[in-house]
Design a protein around this motif. Structure first.
Motif, PDB file in Angstrom:
ATOM      1  N   GLY A  59      81.520  -4.652  17.454  1.00 12.94           N
ATOM      2  CA  GLY A  59      81.452  -4.255  18.855  1.00 12.94           C
ATOM      3  C   GLY A  59      81.781  -2.790  19.029  1.00 12.94           C
ATOM      4  N   GLY A  60      82.300  -2.420  20.217  1.00 11.01           N
ATOM      5  CA  GLY A  60      82.587  -1.014  20.450  1.00 11.01           C
ATOM      6  C   GLY A  60      83.375  -0.776  21.725  1.00 11.01           C
ATOM      7  N   TYR A  61      83.472   0.501  22.097  1.00 11.07           N
ATOM      8  CA  TYR A  61      84.258   0.927  23.252  1.00 11.07           C
ATOM      9  C   TYR A  61      83.408   1.828  24.144  1.00 11.07           C
ATOM     10  CZ  TYR A  61      88.200  -0.495  20.310  1.00 11.07           C
ATOM     11  OH  TYR A  61      89.063  -1.203  19.516  1.00 11.07           O
ATOM     12  N   ILE A  62      83.576   1.650  25.445  1.00 10.89           N
ATOM     13  CA  ILE A  62      82.945   2.530  26.428  1.00 10.89           C
ATOM     14  C   ILE A  62      84.066   3.241  27.170  1.00 10.89           C
ATOM     15  CG2 ILE A  62      81.387   2.683  28.394  1.00 10.89           C
ATOM     16  CD1 ILE A  62      80.235  -0.050  27.487  1.00 10.89           C
ATOM     17  N   ILE A  63      84.065   4.569  27.103  1.00 13.29           N
ATOM     18  CA  ILE A  63      85.101   5.377  27.743  1.00 13.29           C
ATOM     19  C   ILE A  63      84.510   5.976  29.012  1.00 13.29           C
ATOM     20  CG2 ILE A  63      86.805   7.191  27.410  1.00 13.29           C
ATOM     21  CD1 ILE A  63      86.994   4.992  25.325  1.00 13.29           C
ATOM     22  N   VAL A  64      84.951   5.484  30.155  1.00  9.94           N
ATOM     23  CA  VAL A  64      84.433   5.965  31.439  1.00  9.94           C
ATOM     24  C   VAL A  64      85.415   6.993  32.005  1.00  9.94           C
ATOM     25  CG1 VAL A  64      83.597   5.323  33.733  1.00  9.94           C
ATOM     26  CG2 VAL A  64      83.384   3.702  31.819  1.00  9.94           C
ATOM     27  N   GLY A  65      84.892   8.181  32.269  1.00  7.78           N
ATOM     28  CA  GLY A  65      85.732   9.258  32.785  1.00  7.78           C
ATOM     29  C   GLY A  65      85.798  10.434  31.839  1.00  7.78           C
ATOM     30  N   ALA A  66      84.942  10.403  30.798  1.00 11.52           N
ATOM     31  CA  ALA A  66      84.949  11.485  29.813  1.00 11.52           C
ATOM     32  C   ALA A  66      83.517  11.802  29.396  1.00 11.52           C
ATOM     33  CB  ALA A  66      85.775  11.097  28.592  1.00 11.52           C
ATOM     34  N   GLU A  67      83.202  13.090  29.275  1.00 10.13           N
ATOM     35  CA  GLU A  67      81.909  13.530  28.782  1.00 10.13           C
ATOM     36  C   GLU A  67      81.931  13.599  27.266  1.00 10.13           C
ATOM     37  OE1 GLU A  67      79.648  16.688  30.988  1.00 10.13           O
ATOM     38  OE2 GLU A  67      81.641  17.076  31.841  1.00 10.13           O
ATOM     39  N   GLU A  68      80.757  13.443  26.680  1.00  9.68           N
ATOM     40  CA  GLU A  68      80.653  13.546  25.232  1.00  9.68           C
ATOM     41  C   GLU A  68      80.294  14.968  24.824  1.00  9.68           C
ATOM     42  OE1 GLU A  68      78.016  11.816  21.490  1.00  9.68           O
ATOM     43  OE2 GLU A  68      77.931  10.830  23.446  1.00  9.68           O
ATOM     44  N   GLU A  69      80.920  15.422  23.768  1.00 10.99           N
ATOM     45  CA  GLU A  69      80.623  16.746  23.234  1.00 10.99           C
ATOM     46  C   GLU A  69      80.731  16.672  21.719  1.00 10.99           C
ATOM     47  OE1 GLU A  69      81.690  21.081  24.788  1.00 10.99           O
ATOM     48  OE2 GLU A  69      83.404  20.152  23.778  1.00 10.99           O
ATOM     49  N   ASN A  70      79.565  16.734  21.059  1.00 13.11           N
ATOM     50  CA  ASN A  70      79.525  16.640  19.591  1.00 13.11           C
ATOM     51  C   ASN A  70      80.175  15.366  19.073  1.00 13.11           C
ATOM     52  OD1 ASN A  70      78.292  19.234  19.412  1.00 13.11           O
ATOM     53  ND2 ASN A  70      80.312  20.206  19.567  1.00 13.11           N
ATOM     54  N   THR A 125      87.543  14.805  32.526  1.00 15.74           N
ATOM     55  CA  THR A 125      87.453  14.872  33.996  1.00 15.74           C
ATOM     56  C   THR A 125      88.167  13.699  34.650  1.00 15.74           C
ATOM     57  OG1 THR A 125      85.311  13.767  33.841  1.00 15.74           O
ATOM     58  CG2 THR A 125      85.304  16.177  33.962  1.00 15.74           C
ATOM     59  N   GLY A 126      88.107  12.525  34.013  1.00 15.51           N
ATOM     60  CA  GLY A 126      88.818  11.362  34.530  1.00 15.51           C
ATOM     61  C   GLY A 126      88.112  10.681  35.691  1.00 15.51           C
ATOM     62  N   ILE A 127      88.762   9.625  36.209  1.00 18.86           N
ATOM     63  CA  ILE A 127      88.263   8.850  37.352  1.00 18.86           C
ATOM     64  C   ILE A 127      89.324   8.882  38.442  1.00 18.86           C
ATOM     65  CG2 ILE A 127      87.504   6.584  38.156  1.00 18.86           C
ATOM     66  CD1 ILE A 127      86.695   5.898  35.353  1.00 18.86           C
ATOM     67  N   PRO A 128      88.950   9.159  39.685  1.00 19.12           N
ATOM     68  CA  PRO A 128      89.932   9.145  40.776  1.00 19.12           C
ATOM     69  C   PRO A 128      90.623   7.789  40.876  1.00 19.12           C
ATOM     70  CG  PRO A 128      87.898  10.167  41.496  1.00 19.12           C
ATOM     71  CD  PRO A 128      87.614   9.572  40.144  1.00 19.12           C
ATOM     72  N   THR A 129      91.901   7.819  41.099  1.00 21.94           N
ATOM     73  CA  THR A 129      92.688   6.588  41.154  1.00 21.94           C
ATOM     74  C   THR A 129      92.147   5.603  42.178  1.00 21.94           C
ATOM     75  OG1 THR A 129      94.674   7.818  40.497  1.00 21.94           O
ATOM     76  CG2 THR A 129      95.012   5.661  41.519  1.00 21.94           C
ATOM     77  N   LEU A 146      94.927  10.207  29.960  1.00 14.80           N
ATOM     78  CA  LEU A 146      94.735  11.239  28.949  1.00 14.80           C
ATOM     79  C   LEU A 146      94.496  12.560  29.668  1.00 14.80           C
ATOM     80  CD1 LEU A 146      94.527  11.581  25.841  1.00 14.80           C
ATOM     81  CD2 LEU A 146      92.051  11.410  26.096  1.00 14.80           C
ATOM     82  N   ASP A 147      95.137  13.601  29.216  1.00 16.08           N
ATOM     83  CA  ASP A 147      95.051  14.910  29.889  1.00 16.08           C
ATOM     84  C   ASP A 147      95.421  14.782  31.367  1.00 16.08           C
ATOM     85  OD1 ASP A 147      94.160  15.833  27.459  1.00 16.08           O
ATOM     86  OD2 ASP A 147      92.035  15.813  28.020  1.00 16.08           O
ATOM     87  N   GLU A 148      96.360  13.884  31.653  1.00 15.66           N
ATOM     88  CA  GLU A 148      96.842  13.632  33.008  1.00 15.66           C
ATOM     89  C   GLU A 148      95.743  13.121  33.939  1.00 15.66           C
ATOM     90  OE1 GLU A 148      98.777  17.149  34.384  1.00 15.66           O
ATOM     91  OE2 GLU A 148     100.441  16.969  32.958  1.00 15.66           O
ATOM     92  N   GLN A 149      94.731  12.481  33.349  1.00 14.24           N
ATOM     93  CA  GLN A 149      93.630  11.908  34.129  1.00 14.24           C
ATOM     94  C   GLN A 149      93.460  10.435  33.754  1.00 14.24           C
ATOM     95  OE1 GLN A 149      91.988  13.568  36.516  1.00 14.24           O
ATOM     96  NE2 GLN A 149      93.107  15.467  36.098  1.00 14.24           N
ATOM     97  N   ASN A 150      92.859   9.679  34.686  1.00 11.07           N
ATOM     98  CA  ASN A 150      92.618   8.260  34.450  1.00 11.07           C
ATOM     99  C   ASN A 150      91.340   8.050  33.636  1.00 11.07           C
ATOM    100  OD1 ASN A 150      94.840   7.349  36.099  1.00 11.07           O
ATOM    101  ND2 ASN A 150      93.584   7.796  37.901  1.00 11.07           N
ATOM    102  N   LEU A 151      91.434   7.162  32.671  1.00 13.06           N
ATOM    103  CA  LEU A 151      90.263   6.730  31.917  1.00 13.06           C
ATOM    104  C   LEU A 151      90.133   5.217  32.044  1.00 13.06           C
ATOM    105  CD1 LEU A 151      90.362   8.640  28.499  1.00 13.06           C
ATOM    106  CD2 LEU A 151      88.718   8.943  30.357  1.00 13.06           C
ATOM    107  N   LEU A 152      88.913   4.743  32.242  1.00 14.70           N
ATOM    108  CA  LEU A 152      88.642   3.314  32.189  1.00 14.70           C
ATOM    109  C   LEU A 152      88.067   3.028  30.805  1.00 14.70           C
ATOM    110  CD1 LEU A 152      88.370   0.502  33.530  1.00 14.70           C
ATOM    111  CD2 LEU A 152      86.048   1.171  34.181  1.00 14.70           C
ATOM    112  N   VAL A 153      88.820   2.279  30.020  1.00 16.06           N
ATOM    113  CA  VAL A 153      88.378   1.945  28.669  1.00 16.06           C
ATOM    114  C   VAL A 153      87.857   0.511  28.680  1.00 16.06           C
ATOM    115  CG1 VAL A 153      89.017   1.796  26.242  1.00 16.06           C
ATOM    116  CG2 VAL A 153      90.117   3.489  27.731  1.00 16.06           C
ATOM    117  N   ILE A 154      86.596   0.341  28.336  1.00 14.03           N
ATOM    118  CA  ILE A 154      85.978  -0.985  28.270  1.00 14.03           C
ATOM    119  C   ILE A 154      85.822  -1.342  26.801  1.00 14.03           C
ATOM    120  CG2 ILE A 154      84.019  -2.407  28.951  1.00 14.03           C
ATOM    121  CD1 ILE A 154      83.422  -0.366  31.154  1.00 14.03           C
ATOM    122  N   TRP A 155      86.572  -2.331  26.394  1.00 11.86           N
ATOM    123  CA  TRP A 155      86.534  -2.778  24.994  1.00 11.86           C
ATOM    124  C   TRP A 155      85.600  -3.975  24.894  1.00 11.86           C
ATOM    125  CZ3 TRP A 155      90.735  -6.281  22.563  1.00 11.86           C
ATOM    126  CH2 TRP A 155      90.421  -6.510  21.211  1.00 11.86           C
TER     127      TRP A 155
END
Length: 305
Positions: A48-59, A67-71, A101-110
Motif C-alpha cells: 500500500g502507501g501514504y497520501i500526504i495532503v497539505g504538501a507539494e512534491e518537489e523531486n 503549506t499545510g491545511i487550515p485547521t 510539520l513545519d508548524e502546519q497541519n498535514l492530513l496523512v492518509i495511510w
C-alpha cells in the motif's frame, strides 16, 4: 489512528520508497480517491502507501516548508471521507491521522493493501454520474490498468488463499513466541538454532507468517490459527465439537464432548485422541475351547479381532 511511522522520516523518504507516497497540496477528493483505490489494490505487492495532503512534491520529496491545511477544514474533510469511503467497491476505509510539520497541519492518509481487492472507485467521486473504474500504481503514478493488467489484478486476488492473507485486525504481538518455538522443536527445524540469536520478526519472516511493508507488518491468518492460544478471537467458532452416539446415529441418546479450542494443529491432535478413545472398545468374552477369559481390544466393540 496514528500512522506507524515518524512524519519527518516519512516525508524525507528515509523509511518509505517514493513510489509509495503521493503528495497533494490541497484537498482534491477525486484525485485522492483514485490513488486510495490504487494503493488498496497493491498491484505490485509493496504494502500500500501514504497520501500526504497539505504538501507539494518537489523531486520526490515534500517541498519545505510545507503549506499545510487550515485547521477549520480538517473536520469537514474527515466527514466527507466517511461518505466517500462507502463509494469504494467493495467497501474500503483508509486510516487517517492529523500530523504537524513545519508548524502546519498535514492530513496523512495511510492506505494498507486491502484484503478484499480488487477495488474500484468512481472516476470522479464528486460527479453526479459516478462511473466506477479500477486503478493501480505504476511506478509513482496512479493509472487505470490495461486489459492484461486488469486480468492480472483479478488473478492476483484469486490466488491468495484464506490462510495466506494478512489479518489487519491483529499485530505481531498476537503471535506467541512459545508456540512458535514448540512447533520448531516438534518439526525439528534448523531454524530453532537461530531462535535466540535473531529478532523474532526475522524468525516469523522465515516461516512466512507475516505480510506487509517494513513499517507495518501484519500476521497472516495461518499465524493466528497456529500460533495464538485463542484463534477464536479472530475466527469465531474455530473449534471442534464431538458428539458421541453410543447406540448408533438412529438412537436419541448422545453425549456432547467439551469443545476443543486452541491452536488449530493442537485442536486436530486432541480431536483425533478423543475419536480414538471413542472408537476403541474393550470386551471380555469366553472362547468355547478355552476356560480362561480373554481381554481383546478392537475397533467397534463387536468382539472381532
Amino acid at each position: 489512528m496514528a500512522i506507524p511511522v515518524n512524519i519527518e522520516k516519512l516525508v524525507s523518504g528515509r523509511i518509505v520508497e517514493s513510489e509509495r507516497i503521493e503528495y497533494k497540496k490541497g484537498w482534491n477528493p477525486a484525485a485522492i480517491y483514485r490513488t486510495i483505490c490504487a494503493f488498496a489494490n497493491d498491484f505490485e505487492n509493496i504494502g500500500g502507501g501514504y497520501i500526504i495532503v497539505g504538501a507539494e512534491e518537489e523531486n520526490g520529496r515534500a517541498k519545505r516548508p510545507i503549506t499545510g491545511i487550515p485547521t477549520e477544514q480538517l473536520d469537514a474533510i474527515q466527514k466527507e471521507m466517511i461518505g466517500y469511503n462507502n463509494l469504494i467497491r467493495p467497501y474500503y476505509g483508509p486510516k487517517i491521522d492529523i500530523q504537524t510539520l513545519d508548524e502546519q497541519n498535514l492530513l496523512v492518509i495511510w492506505v494498507p493493501a486491502g484484503m478484499d481487492r480488487p477495488y474500484e472507485v468512481p472516476e470522479n467521486i464528486k460527479a453526479k454520474d459516478k462511473k466506477h473504474q479500477y486503478y493501480i500504481r505504476k511506478y509513482a503514478s496512479t493509472v487505470r490498468p490495461g486489459k492484461v493488467e486488469l486480468e492480472e489484478l483479478f488473478n492476483l486476488a484469486n490466488r491468495i488463499p484464506f490462510d495466506d492473507r494478512s489479518n489487519q485486525q491483529a499485530t505481531i504481538d498476537d503471535i506467541s513466541p512459545s508456540l512458535v518455538r514448540e512447533y520448531l522443536v516438534t518439526v525439528e527445524s534448523e531454524l530453532l538454532d537461530e531462535f535466540d540469536k535473531v529478532p523474532l520478526v526475522e524468525i516469523y519472516r522465515s516461516m512466512d507468517l507475516l505480510h506487509g511493508s517494513d513499517e507495518m507488518l501484519f500476521p497472516k491468518n495461518i499465524a493466528l490459527m497456529m500460533f495464538n492460544f485463542r484463534p477464536d478471537k479472530f475466527f469465531p467458532y474455530s473449534r471442534i465439537e464431538i458428539v458421541e452416539f453410543p447406540k448408533g446415529l438412529g438412537d436419541p441418546t448422545f453425549y456432547e464432548k467439551p469443545a476443543i479450542t486452541g491452536p488449530i494443529h493442537i485442536q486436530i491432535q486432541k480431536a483425533l485422541e478423543q475419536l480414538e478413545n471413542i472408537a476403541l472398545k474393550e470386551q471380555i468374552y469366553k472362547r468355547p475351547d478355552k476356560a480362561e477369559e480373554l481381554s481383546v481390544s478392537g475397533i467397534g466393540g463387536d468382539g472381532s479381532q
